[in-house]
Enzyme design. Structure first.
Site, PDB file in Angstrom:
ATOM      1  N   GLY A 118      27.623 -32.455  90.304  1.00 58.37           N
ATOM      2  CA  GLY A 118      28.001 -33.523  91.182  1.00 58.37           C
ATOM      3  C   GLY A 118      29.562 -33.358  91.294  1.00 58.37           C
ATOM      4  CB  SER A 119      31.930 -35.480  93.178  1.00 58.95           C
ATOM      5  OG  SER A 119      31.587 -36.712  92.313  1.00 58.95           O
ATOM      6  CB  VAL A 138      30.944 -38.355  89.201  1.00 56.65           C
ATOM      7  CG1 VAL A 138      29.967 -38.965  88.322  1.00 56.65           C
ATOM      8  CG2 VAL A 138      31.321 -39.520  90.573  1.00 56.65           C
ATOM      9  N   GLY A 139      32.330 -35.977  87.682  1.00 52.41           N
ATOM     10  CA  GLY A 139      32.154 -35.398  86.580  1.00 52.41           C
ATOM     11  C   GLY A 139      33.216 -35.396  85.507  1.00 52.41           C
ATOM     12  CD  GLU A 161      27.284 -25.397  86.852  1.00 51.47           C
ATOM     13  OE1 GLU A 161      28.248 -25.024  87.731  1.00 51.47           O
ATOM     14  OE2 GLU A 161      26.993 -24.638  86.045  1.00 51.47           O
TER      15      GLU A 161
HETATM   16  P1  NAD Z   1      28.182 -37.377  92.857  1.00 52.28           P
HETATM   17  O1  NAD Z   1      29.025 -36.881  92.012  1.00 52.28           O
HETATM   18  O2  NAD Z   1      28.370 -38.456  93.707  1.00 52.28           O
HETATM   19  O3  NAD Z   1      26.546 -37.696  92.209  1.00 52.28           O
HETATM   20  C1  NAD Z   1      25.900 -36.690  91.385  1.00 52.28           C
HETATM   21  C2  NAD Z   1      25.313 -37.599  90.419  1.00 52.28           C
HETATM   22  O4  NAD Z   1      25.921 -38.364  89.539  1.00 52.28           O
HETATM   23  C3  NAD Z   1      24.100 -38.598  91.081  1.00 52.28           C
HETATM   24  O5  NAD Z   1      22.789 -38.519  90.622  1.00 52.28           O
HETATM   25  C4  NAD Z   1      24.727 -39.895  91.018  1.00 52.28           C
HETATM   26  O6  NAD Z   1      24.106 -41.063  90.997  1.00 52.28           O
HETATM   27  C5  NAD Z   1      25.397 -39.744  89.621  1.00 52.28           C
HETATM   28  N1  NAD Z   1      26.284 -40.711  89.503  1.00 52.28           N
HETATM   29  C6  NAD Z   1      27.101 -41.409  90.077  1.00 52.28           C
HETATM   30  N2  NAD Z   1      28.135 -42.032  89.413  1.00 52.28           N
HETATM   31  C7  NAD Z   1      27.952 -41.671  88.207  1.00 52.28           C
HETATM   32  C8  NAD Z   1      28.412 -42.150  86.860  1.00 52.28           C
HETATM   33  N3  NAD Z   1      29.728 -43.147  86.800  1.00 52.28           N
HETATM   34  N4  NAD Z   1      28.199 -41.890  85.909  1.00 52.28           N
HETATM   35  C9  NAD Z   1      26.826 -41.183  85.598  1.00 52.28           C
HETATM   36  N5  NAD Z   1      26.291 -40.576  86.792  1.00 52.28           N
HETATM   37  C10 NAD Z   1      26.754 -41.010  88.121  1.00 52.28           C
HETATM   38  O7  NAD Z   1      27.683 -35.861  93.744  1.00 52.28           O
HETATM   39  P2  NAD Z   1      26.825 -35.772  95.137  1.00 52.28           P
HETATM   40  O8  NAD Z   1      27.648 -36.471  96.347  1.00 52.28           O
HETATM   41  O9  NAD Z   1      25.352 -36.286  94.989  1.00 52.28           O
HETATM   42  O10 NAD Z   1      26.789 -34.284  95.178  1.00 52.28           O
HETATM   43  C11 NAD Z   1      27.920 -33.453  95.868  1.00 52.28           C
HETATM   44  C12 NAD Z   1      28.851 -32.835  95.042  1.00 52.28           C
HETATM   45  O11 NAD Z   1      27.977 -32.103  94.164  1.00 52.28           O
HETATM   46  C13 NAD Z   1      29.865 -31.797  95.726  1.00 52.28           C
HETATM   47  O12 NAD Z   1      30.989 -32.188  95.130  1.00 52.28           O
HETATM   48  C14 NAD Z   1      29.433 -30.738  95.272  1.00 52.28           C
HETATM   49  O13 NAD Z   1      30.255 -29.532  95.217  1.00 52.28           O
HETATM   50  C15 NAD Z   1      28.743 -30.941  93.981  1.00 52.28           C
HETATM   51  N6  NAD Z   1      27.681 -29.670  93.386  1.00 52.28           N
HETATM   52  C16 NAD Z   1      28.180 -28.760  92.734  1.00 52.28           C
HETATM   53  C17 NAD Z   1      27.143 -27.884  92.312  1.00 52.28           C
HETATM   54  C18 NAD Z   1      27.612 -26.858  91.228  1.00 52.28           C
HETATM   55  O14 NAD Z   1      26.913 -25.988  90.915  1.00 52.28           O
HETATM   56  N7  NAD Z   1      28.963 -26.819  91.019  1.00 52.28           N
HETATM   57  C19 NAD Z   1      26.077 -27.837  92.931  1.00 52.28           C
HETATM   58  C20 NAD Z   1      25.865 -28.818  93.719  1.00 52.28           C
HETATM   59  C21 NAD Z   1      26.445 -29.699  94.077  1.00 52.28           C
END
Ligand code: NAD
EC number: 1.2.1.3
Length: 537
Positions: A261-262, A265-266, A283
């Site tokens: 994810g982002s 959040v990561g 990731e």
């Molecule tokens: P996001 O960070 O908003 O959400 C990712 C996941 O985290 C979702 O399932 C969400 O519900 C969950 N989440 C949200 N807040 C949380 C918290 N506080 N605690 C635990 N879980 C929580 O990301 P997104 O908008 O769904 O995806 C886009 C991002 O993902 C982009 O930054 C993209 O670059 C990244 N991404 C990275 C890879 C990689 O392999 N590096 C692959 C795909 C996407």
């Protein structure tokens, strides 16, 4: 006047009302009922009685289905059922787990096109990319089948006579997979294949905006598990938003969290899991650059940059976001690239001729607008694009379509957010350099480190680029774009992308617990390093 309450109950009305034929064709091919609220929890049984999530089609704005997310009690039960399932699967011999994966692979292959279409419908990526994503799951399942016979430890020479040291990989426990909206199938596939081969139970918390993809995949996987007499909670599912994610991440009954994810959040997820000494694999966002040297084959480079920047409407973690052009090729390169940009038309991602689908949601359009606004404020030239599409015919006028944009800021200042942040939309910023070293400095000068790509025919440039003073990203390509990795190599990034590795290479080693086992088969008990600890000496 219609009251708020009445409005909300109307919004919750059963979906028997007309679903468009484009949507119902896709959903019915996978037996997804849109006329009722769907259960969003699978822990061996399908349940779910929490808040209702809406799956909204990014292309038309149509509500595709409503899904009941997990309550805190349901999340907890799913975690506990995963723990019980782990105790079963860990004792199934690895090649037998591989055989289950083989059957999952076969089941996915028969639904490849239908699932690919669902990805296009719900996430918004074009058909070939939706199918490619399912193909990735199939490929990694193949890989996992082979891996199930090759997860080898090592025998280490001992300094003590009659002793052997074994490095032993054993199953780890419960692996939670938290995934992003933009790869609603493949990211789970990468994790499930390795995690199952390694003997773990996997609990999936997908993005709340792509619930149908996760339900369809979980149905396919669970049918195979049940057929093999394995508890369904070996591959559980909990749908929900932030609160469900936080619950899973914070649970000490979850041994490893694989988060995609982002960066924002990561960063939080990493701290929480680290804080309880769990294992974490991150990731996160990418901010990827392509560097074009004067000796590059421009035919190859232009089309790769076009795909890298415009493919998936700029919503891949590996999307090309920065383009560094050598001063000798700027004019020619940009003229060709602009031609391709202007030829692209937005369309329904389900239509096989479409190259440009929508952004996933309204918030992404807002992010795109804000980025364009900032580019204008700092005096960047907007070469092409720069606005959402406003005059599309129905039903695309209900979608989130934006023009792919090429922007040329006045200077490359990697500290400016134009260069240093990931805008998850098709916005490509261009800088001009004269020396490769300068381009490498710009490539490396941002917080993220996921993918990078150099275009050259000169072996000396290749050596620099892939060497110690070269690109610091996790993916360092030559004459290959930033986007579109194969499953065979370990996939992941460095720096704020999170240092995680998934998929091929040695990534499986993260999904096991390692033990060093020293075995004494002699009649003596010598200590290491010759230490003596005996009062009879
Ligand atoms: P996001 O960070 O908003 O959400 C990712 C996941 O985290 C979702 O399932 C969400 O519900 C969950 N989440 C949200 N807040 C949380 C918290 N506080 N605690 C635990 N879980 C929580 O990301 P997104 O908008 O769904 O995806 C886009 C991002 O993902 C982009 O930054 C993209 O670059 C990244 N991404 C990275 C890879 C990689 O392999 N590096 C692959 C795909 C996407």
């Amino acid at each position: 006047m219609i009251t708020r309450r009445a409005l909300s109950s109307l919004r919750r009305a059963p979906l028997a009302r007309g679903l468009s034929s484009r949507a119902s064709t896709v959903l019915s091919a996978l037996d997804i009922r849109a006329d009722r609220e769907l259960p969003g929890v699978y822990d061996g049984e399908w349940t779910g009685s929490g808040d209702v999530l809406e799956s909204v089609c990014p292309t038309t704005g149509e509500v595709l289905a409503r899904v009941k997310s997990a309550t805190p009690a349901e999340v907890e039960r799913a975690i506990q059922r995963s723990r019980e399932a782990y105790k079963v699967i860990r004792s199934v011999p690895a090649p037998k787990r591989g055989e289950i994966l083989r059957q999952i692979r076969e089941a996915l292959a028969t639904k490849r096109d239908a699932l690919g279409a669902l990805v296009s419908l719900e996430m918004g990526k074009i058909r070939t990319e939706g199918e490619g994503e399912v193909q990735e799951f199939i490929d990694i399942a193949d890989y996992g089948v082979g891996l199930s016979r090759m997860m080898n430890g090592r025998v280490v020479a001992s300094e003590r006579p009659g002793h052997s040291i074994l490095e032993v990989p054993n199953p780890l426990g419960v692996v939670a997979v938290l995934s992003a909206f933009n790869f609603p199938v493949a990211v789970y596939g990468w994790n499930l294949a390795l995690s199952l081969a390694a003997g773990n139970a996997t609990l999936w918390k997908p993005a709340p905006s792509t619930p149908l993809c996760s339900i369809a995949v979980t149905k396919i996987v669970s049918e195979v598990l049940e057929r093999n007499g394995v508890p369904g909670a070996v591959a559980g599912l909990v749908l929900g938003g932030k609160a469900v994610g936080e619950h899973v991440v914070g649970s000490s009954d979850v041994d490893m969290v694989s988060f995609t994810g982002s960066e924002a959040v990561g960063r939080e997820v990493g701290k929480v899991v680290q804080g309880r000494f769990g294992k974490v694999l991150l990731e996160l966002g990418g901010n990827n650059a392509a560097v074009v040297m004067p000796d590059a084959d421009l035919n190859l480079a232009v089309s790769a940059v076009f795909f890298g920047a415009v493919g998936t409407a700029g919503q891949r973690c590996t999307t090309t976001r920065r383009l560094y052009l050598h001063s000798n090729v700027v004019e020619d390169f940009l003229a060709r690239l602009e031609g391709l940009y202007q030829s692209v038309r937005p369309g329904d991602p389900l239509d096989r001729s479409t190259l440009l689908g929508p952004l996933h949601n309204r918030a992404a359009v807002q992010t795109y607008d804000t980025a364009i606004q900032h580019l204008k404020e700092i005096g960047a030239e907007i070469m092409t694009g720069g606005a959402p599409y406003r005059d599309l015919a129905s039903p695309l006028n209900g979608g989130n379509f934006v023009m792919p944009t090429i922007a040329i800021p006045q200077e490359v200042n990697v500290k400016d957010k134009v260069w240093s942040t990931e805008t998850f939309a098709p916005v490509l910023t261009v800088g001009v350099f004269d020396k490769l070293e300068q381009a490498i400095e710009w490539n490396n000068g941002v917080p993220q480190g996921l993918s990078s790509s150099l275009w050259t025919r000169d072996i000396r440039n290749v050596g620099k680029w892939i060497g110690p003073a070269g690109s610091d990203a996790g993916i360092v390509n030559v004459n290959v774009g930033t986007s579109g990795a194969e499953i065979g190599a370990a996939f992941g990034g460095n720096k704020s992308t999170g240092w995680g590795r998934e998929s091929g290479g040695d990534a499986w080693k993260q999904y096991v617990r390692w033990s060093a086992a020293t075995i004494n088969f002699s009649d003596e008990a010598p200590l290491a390093q010759g230490v003596q600890f005996s009062n009879t000496a």
